[in-house]
Design a protein around this motif. Structure first.
Motif, PDB file in Angstrom:
ATOM      1  N   CYS A  74       1.586  -0.421   0.389  1.00 20.49           N
ATOM      2  CA  CYS A  74       0.302  -0.021  -0.285  1.00 20.49           C
ATOM      3  C   CYS A  74       0.723   1.269   0.153  1.00 20.49           C
ATOM      4  O   CYS A  74       1.997   1.476   0.951  1.00 20.49           O
ATOM      5  N   LEU A 148      -1.998  -4.173   6.241  1.00 22.72           N
ATOM      6  CA  LEU A 148      -2.991  -3.161   5.965  1.00 22.72           C
ATOM      7  C   LEU A 148      -4.184  -2.577   7.375  1.00 22.72           C
ATOM      8  O   LEU A 148      -4.393  -1.884   8.157  1.00 22.72           O
ATOM      9  N   ARG A 151      -1.575  -0.920   9.811  1.00 25.49           N
ATOM     10  CA  ARG A 151      -1.255   0.233   8.968  1.00 25.49           C
ATOM     11  C   ARG A 151      -1.929   1.278   8.854  1.00 25.49           C
ATOM     12  O   ARG A 151      -2.238   2.078   9.790  1.00 25.49           O
ATOM     13  N   PHE A 152      -3.713   0.926   8.663  1.00 23.41           N
ATOM     14  CA  PHE A 152      -4.571   1.495   8.677  1.00 23.41           C
ATOM     15  C   PHE A 152      -5.975   1.125   9.210  1.00 23.41           C
ATOM     16  O   PHE A 152      -6.332   0.548   8.847  1.00 23.41           O
ATOM     17  N   GLN A 155     -11.197   2.870   9.530  1.00 20.45           N
ATOM     18  CA  GLN A 155     -12.031   4.594   9.049  1.00 20.45           C
ATOM     19  C   GLN A 155     -13.335   4.033   8.684  1.00 20.45           C
ATOM     20  O   GLN A 155     -14.304   3.096   8.498  1.00 20.45           O
ATOM     21  N   ARG A 157     -17.102   4.938   6.568  1.00 19.25           N
ATOM     22  CA  ARG A 157     -16.707   5.255   5.303  1.00 19.25           C
ATOM     23  C   ARG A 157     -18.452   5.005   5.455  1.00 19.25           C
ATOM     24  O   ARG A 157     -18.967   4.675   5.441  1.00 19.25           O
TER      25      ARG A 157
END
Length: 159
Positions: A74, A148, A151-152, A155, A157
């Motif tokens: 990513c 993933l 790291r992220f 969120q 949406r």
């Protein structure tokens, strides 16, 4: 009848020793080729480039006769394209590709971790119809999802 059995047993023993000697010789030649390739300037340059990518999560490393391509997770894009022809080696054959894959596996142990990466062998068909052997270290889906998520974080949406 007893002498025929002894003859067969002796023939099997001689064949086993011959096969063992052939395998030992091939293994010795393989180790010598690996040592020569590890000492080459092109491989040292590739190692330096791969070492500079240690801060990235590498999705896949493709080793083909034309060169080595490294893709990140990513953002998903090519972060390294190491062409053999432009880096001092125009010889392209399947054993050369296999040796590079073996050296990368030995020098970068992350790619040999079974829970993170898998090694795939495949064929690349060139325009002239020639089939060439290629290898890829591909990140496993579960490990990629783990990275993933780490790291992220999740969120919100709204669709």
């Amino acid at each position: 009848m007893d002498s025929l059995g002894m003859f067969g047993l002796a023939a099997c023993a001689v064949a086993a020793v011959f096969v063992y000697a052939c395998v030992a010789r091939a293994e010795h030649e393989d180790k010598a080729q690996l040592a020569r390739l590890r000492e080459s300037a092109a491989y040292r340059q590739l190692c330096q480039m791969l070492a500079q990518l240690n801060h990235l999560d590498i999705d896949e490393v493709r080793i083909e006769c034309s060169g080595i391509t490294v893709t990140s997770v990513c953002p998903a894009h090519i972060v390294l394209n190491f062409a053999f022809k432009q880096n001092g080696n125009s010889l392209r054959n399947d054993s050369f590709t296999r040796l590079y894959a073996q050296l990368i596996a030995e020098d970068f142990p992350l790619f040999t971790q079974n829970q993170a990466y898998k090694l795939c062998a495949y064929r690349v068909y060139r325009v002239n119809g020639k089939a060439e052997r290629a290898y890829a270290f591909i990140m496993r889906r579960g490990y990629k999802d783990f990275l993933l998520a780490q790291r992220f974080p999740a969120q919100l949406r709204i669709y």
